[in-house]
Design an enzyme around this catalytic site. Structure first.
Site, PDB file in Angstrom:
ATOM      1  CE  LYS A  31      -2.216   4.519  13.329  1.00 22.56           C
ATOM      2  NZ  LYS A  31      -1.369   5.367  14.133  1.00 22.56           N
ATOM      3  NE  ARG A 102      -3.657   6.242  18.288  1.00 25.26           N
ATOM      4  CZ  ARG A 102      -2.916   5.564  19.158  1.00 25.26           C
ATOM      5  NH1 ARG A 102      -1.704   5.204  18.832  1.00 25.26           N
ATOM      6  NH2 ARG A 102      -3.402   5.230  20.320  1.00 25.26           N
ATOM      7  N   GLY A 111       6.684   5.878  13.554  1.00 23.95           N
ATOM      8  CA  GLY A 111       7.387   6.810  14.440  1.00 23.95           C
ATOM      9  C   GLY A 111       7.845   8.097  13.791  1.00 23.95           C
ATOM     10  CG  MET A 113       4.554  11.908   9.930  1.00 27.50           C
ATOM     11  SD  MET A 113       3.303  11.873   8.693  1.00 27.50           S
ATOM     12  CE  MET A 113       2.752  10.204   8.711  1.00 27.50           C
ATOM     13  NE  ARG A 370       1.815  -0.712  11.206  1.00 28.55           N
ATOM     14  CZ  ARG A 370       2.465   0.262  11.804  1.00 28.55           C
ATOM     15  NH1 ARG A 370       2.249   1.503  11.468  1.00 28.55           N
ATOM     16  NH2 ARG A 370       3.350   0.009  12.750  1.00 28.55           N
ATOM     17  CG  HIS A 488      13.156   4.212  16.200  1.00 32.23           C
ATOM     18  ND1 HIS A 488      14.462   4.402  15.819  1.00 32.23           N
ATOM     19  CD2 HIS A 488      12.398   4.888  15.302  1.00 32.23           C
ATOM     20  CE1 HIS A 488      14.490   5.181  14.756  1.00 32.23           C
ATOM     21  NE2 HIS A 488      13.256   5.486  14.425  1.00 32.23           N
ATOM     22  CB  SER A 826      23.568  -5.050 -25.586  1.00 39.95           C
ATOM     23  OG  SER A 826      23.449  -4.965 -24.189  1.00 39.95           O
ATOM     24  CB  CYS A 893      24.560  -4.707 -20.741  1.00 37.43           C
ATOM     25  SG  CYS A 893      25.310  -3.641 -21.963  1.00 37.43           S
ATOM     26  CE1 TYR A 913      21.033  -9.222 -22.806  1.00 38.91           C
ATOM     27  CE2 TYR A 913      20.083 -10.091 -24.831  1.00 38.91           C
ATOM     28  CZ  TYR A 913      21.099  -9.428 -24.177  1.00 38.91           C
ATOM     29  OH  TYR A 913      22.185  -8.967 -24.871  1.00 38.91           O
TER      30      TYR A 913
END
Ligand code: PEP
Ligand code: MG
Length: 935
Positions: A31, A102, A111, A113, A370, A488, A826, A893, A913
């Site tokens: 902010k 703020r 919302g 803080m 923002r 909210h 693997s 994997c 991979y």
């Protein structure tokens, strides 16, 4: 002596004098950095100053008293500068300066803080303001808001105590809305509020503006570590920040009459990513918190948006125009200015923005911009659209989408026919897209408790508050009866990717009775309901779902990801169905087919149980008779005649089990190879922790006894003899194949016969749990012989790669030896983590949460690869393995193969991979591309 330079804690913003920049988010918070940037751009930003996140860090390190003392001189200097710039004075007339305080961290936490508005109001400034504005009602309205906010946020007075008094005045004086309160009503509210404050705090409401300001700053720093902010950071994996900054800014008033307003807007639709019009909401004669609190129904900014909203709400054009007109209609000049700012901000930031604005007596002020939070659907649409609009490059687009968020796009939506048939109870706002079916619950705690018991739930609330965050995370969907698209519930649900319908005004919730009434229908706790978060519809009962579309912007972003990634992406799949799903999601082959999973289905468990129950008896018989093979054993026992009758039974059972399993396995592999259409398939030989497959209860043992024609006591005896104290480190993986070679032969035969059947198949046989090269050599010899036998029988060459899993630390440290026998590795990082860290996969859940909370491990090592420890084992074996065999193919994997941070690690250490579950394939593709681009 040189004077010690004091640290700069306070940064001024306002026009060209602004000291911050948008790049300074870590220090000034999002902010603060963007307010400075907007002010620099010449946009109408009320001036103010930002106290840095470093100050917040020190607040916790050196203590609040010392920190507050350290920042005071700089705050006072900034206040002076502000007074000069505005021509107003803080805490005094004739032109009093009022401030807002703020929070604002580097990553937005909506919302979570604290915020305090209207600081600086006291008897003097109240008088001066009344004189100045001639609007006593507005001043009193601001004052009652200030007492409530300051009392609640700064001094911890129960919010409910204030609300109770407000409701009492409204009721006594028959006022419906807050805006209906007259001056006299407000004065009464203020009297009552002051009484509540004094009773709770023990002293009168403060009148010294600096005392108010410092207490506000202190409270914001304190709110960085409030439980809901901590939980939010945990849920959103927000780490490594110093704290929150505090933004102290000149107040502008959206509640100063009907020519004033306040609102929030997105430069593109945060739900869909569309930008057909300017998406946002506003409220006349209100302050910022009214919009987010969802107390009044917000109006739309554009005429087009307003008409669409009215249509969805079934509100006539006449009512819309008179009761809910758009800003475009009501204040066309201000609207035009705001719309131009929207265009300018997007061009400047090259990113979708979420802005907050206030209109004070017809003058527009920007209070925030923002990067806007968005759904995954919107994220891919915005990223791909911005490439088309030449605002960003392809590479930037790939980096803009959070891989984990793609999950939202891969899950089902409602089947149209089923949805058409379902009984629609009402339509609310489509706050967060997707479809959800679940059992209604009416409390956040209940949602968590029901979910823990395995229920799928939909949380139904009048409105949600930050305290509900845990319950919201546990729910498949969220329904609220109040609040708009920026309430909210809506904002949090979108962030979580949870389907949400907000502001369904027809829903009347009775918390005490645990039920809700919707247009004459009663829904009790536990009743099934369904939500369509894309249309806002609420249905009674369950609605069928269907897989989502993978084309459009999603397909485009995936194509771009494939263009830039270097890592291959395979899947872990054990059935033709899962394979087909994974191929649809872009899997380039199977990296792990767990063959023991194929035995869970139907009657297969019986054959498999038969196999493991007699295998040990057969092995003992071989030792007894000094023979190696099953054929030799059979021959020897046959010769013995009667005395070997029970041995012959065991051999028969063993052969029967193998004979039953061979065609089943062959059929499975055939199906999988077909679904792969020529893509490679790594099949892992049997690796069952035996206890998972044995019948432990008497019913299961009785059933097996009947099938095997023996007494239940015999089965119990066999099960007991196979008992292991530590099955995960016991007789599993290649250890089984070594002791029961017929199983390896049967599986190899099934794989090769299926490969011979399906043209183009590329089988790779993987030996599990190898720790010593001789284990692999043993199994490889059997595999090679079996391949040769099948080739001879089928008169066909079958190309099979033979490799191993690296999941035992000893294998990792002797990878050079192992690579002499293995054509591929693997990494089984589930077991490698278990054995590398010494954490039981089955039991570590009990304490790992606490380990993470205490920072002993940054993440649960079973979810995010422990790069320092287990990762070191991986790196070492890659180096050793490649030294011994240059063309060694290497993959992973374990569960980590689909986790973005771990994928990045795999890219960095040079794996070929990653392999992960089907639904994580797109996530891994994108994470792999981001790893390549971030390099
Ligand atoms: C592993 O250990 O990482 C692995 C993939 O095997 P499993 O989870 O089947 O033990
Ligand atoms: Mg394993």
């Amino acid at each position: 002596m040189a004077k010690k330079r004091t640290k700069k804690y306070v940064y001024y913003f306002g026009g060209k004098q602004s000291e911050g920049r948008s790049q300074m988010k870590l220090l000034l918070g999002g902010k603060g950095a963007n307010l400075a940037e907007m002010a620099q751009l010449g946009l109408p930003v009320p001036p103010g100053f930002t106290i840095t996140t470093e100050a917040c860090d020190e607040y916790y390190k050196i203590g609040r008293k010392k920190l507050m003392a350290a920042i005071k001189p700089q705050v006072n200097a900034a206040l002076k500068k502000l007074e000069k710039a505005t021509g107003k004075t803080f805490g005094k007339g004739p032109k009093p300066l009022l401030m807002s305080v703020r929070s604002g961290a580097a990553v937005s936490m909506p919302g979570m803080m604290d915020t305090v508005l209207n600081l600086g109001l006291n008897p003097d400034t109240i008088k001066a303001l009344i004189e100045l504005t001639g609007n006593e009602r507005f001043v009193m309205d601001s004052y009652r808001r200030f007492i409530q906010m300051f009392g609640d946020v700064v001094m911890g007075v129960a919010h409910h105590d204030f609300e109770h008094e407000l409701d009492a005045v409204k009721k006594a004086r028959k006022r419906k809305l807050d805006t209906d309160l007259t001056l006299d009503d407000l004065k009464e509210v203020i009297r009552r509020y002051k009484r509540v404050y004094k009773k709770s705090v023990g002293k009168a409401f403060p009148t010294d503006p600096k005392e108010q300001l410092y207490a506000g700053v202190d409270a914001v720093f304190g709110s960085w570590k409030n439980p809901r902010a901590i939980k939010y950071r945990q849920l959103n994996d927000i780490r490594g920040l110093l704290g929150t900054a505090v933004n102290c800014q000149t107040m502008v008033f959206g509640n100063s009459g009907d020519n004033s307003a306040t609102g929030v807007a997105f430069t593109r639709d945060p739900s869909t990513g569309e930008h057909k019009y300017f998406y946002g909401e506003y409220l006349i004669n209100a302050q910022g918190e009214d919009v987010v609190a969802g107390i009044r129904t917000p109006q739309q900014i554009t005429l087009k948006g307003s008409r669409e909203w009215a249509k969805a709400q079934k509100i006539s054009e006449k009512v819309r125009k008179t009761e809910y007109p758009s800003l475009q209609e009501l204040m066309p000049r201000v609207f035009k200015q705001l719309d131009n700012i929207r265009i300018r901000l997007e061009k400047h930031y090259r990113e979708m923005q979420d802005v907050e604005f206030t209109i004070e007596d017809g003058t527009l002020y920007m209070l925030q911009t923002r990067t806007g939070k968005r759904t995954a659907k919107a994220a891919v649409k915005i990223a791909t659209d911005m490439v088309k609009e030449k605002l960003i490059t392809e590479k930037q687009a790939v980096l803009r989408v959070d891989p984990d968020a793609l999950d939202q796009l891969l899950h089902p939506v409602f089947v149209k026919a089923s949805e058409d048939k379902a009984r629609c109870l009402t339509v609310g706002l489509p706050a967060s897209p997707g479809a959800a079916t679940g059992q209604a619950v009416f409390g956040a705690d209940e949602a968590e408790a029901w979910k823990a018991k395995g229920h799928q739930v939909i949380l139904c609330r009048t409105e949600t508050s930050p305290e509900d965050i845990g319950g919201m995370a546990a729910s498949a969907g969220i329904l609220t009866s109040r609040g708009g698209m920026t309430s909210h519930a809506a904002v949090v649900a979108r962030g979580m990717g949870t389907c949400c319908v907000a502001g369904a005004g027809d829903v009347q919730i009775n918390y005490a009775a645990r039920k809700m009434a919707v247009n004459g229908v009663t829904v009790k706790q536990g009743d099934w309901i369904s939500l369509n978060g894309s249309t806002g519809a609420l249905y009674l009962g369950k609605v069928d779902t269907v897989d989502p579309s993978l084309t459009g912007p999603f397909g485009t972003i995936m194509k771009l990801a494939d263009k830039y990634r270097k890592l291959g992406v395979r899947t872990n799949a054990d059935t033709p169905h899962d394979t087909a799903v994974a191929v649809k999601f872009g899997a380039e082959g199977i990296g792990l087919c767990r063959t023991e999973h194929m035995f869970f289905e139907g009657d297969r468990i019986v054959s498999f149980r038969r196999l493991i129950l007699v295998a040990e008896s057969v092995k003992k018989l071989k030792e007894q008779h000094g023979v190696e093979t099953l054929e030799d054993l059979e021959r020897t026992c046959r010769k013995c005649g009667k005395s070997c009758a029970s041995a012959m039974t065991a051999i028969k059972q063993y052969k029967q089990a193998l004979a039953e399993l061979l065609p089943l396995q062959r059929k499975d592999f055939t199906g999988i190879f077909r679904a792969l259409k020529g893509r490679p398939c790594t099949v892992r030989l049997l690796d069952p922790p035996l206890h998972e497959f044995l019948p432990h209860d008497s019913a299961g043992q009785k059933e097996m006894a009947k099938i095997m024609k023996v007494k239940p006591a015999r089965i119990k005896q066999l099960v007991d003899s196979l008992h292991e104290f530590n099955p995960m480190l016991g007789h599993r993986g290649c250890r089984l194949g070594i002791t029961y070679p017929e199983v390896t032969e049967m599986q190899t035969r099934a794989i090769c016969e299926a490969a011979a059947k399906v043209k183009g198949s590329k089988p790779e046989i993987m030996v599990p749990l190898v720790g010593n090269v001789k284990e692999l050599a043993n199994q490889k010899a059997l595999i090679v012989d079996t391949i040769a036998a099948v080739e001879k029988a089928k008169k066909k060459k079958i190309n099979v790669l033979i490799g191993t899993m690296i999941e035992v630390p000893r294998a990792a440290m002797t990878a050079d030896e192992i690579a002499t026998e293995a054509e591929f590795f693997s990494f089984g990082t589930n077991d490698l983590t278990q054995m590398g860290c010494g954490f039981s996969r089955d039991d570590a859940g009990k304490f790992l949460g606490e380990y993470v909370e205490r920072g002993i491990f940054e993440y649960d090592p079973f979810q995010v690869l422990d790069q320092k420890g287990v990762g070191r084992l991986v790196e070492t074996s890659v180096e050793l393995g490649k030294k011994a065999r240059k063309d060694l193919k290497i993959g992973i994997c374990g569960e980590h193969g689909g986790e973005p941070k771990s994928v990045e690690f795999c890219h960095r250490v040079g794996l070929n991979y990653v392999s992960c579950s089907p639904f994580r394939v797109p996530i891994a593709r994108l994470a792999a591309a981001q790893a390549a681009l971030r390099k």
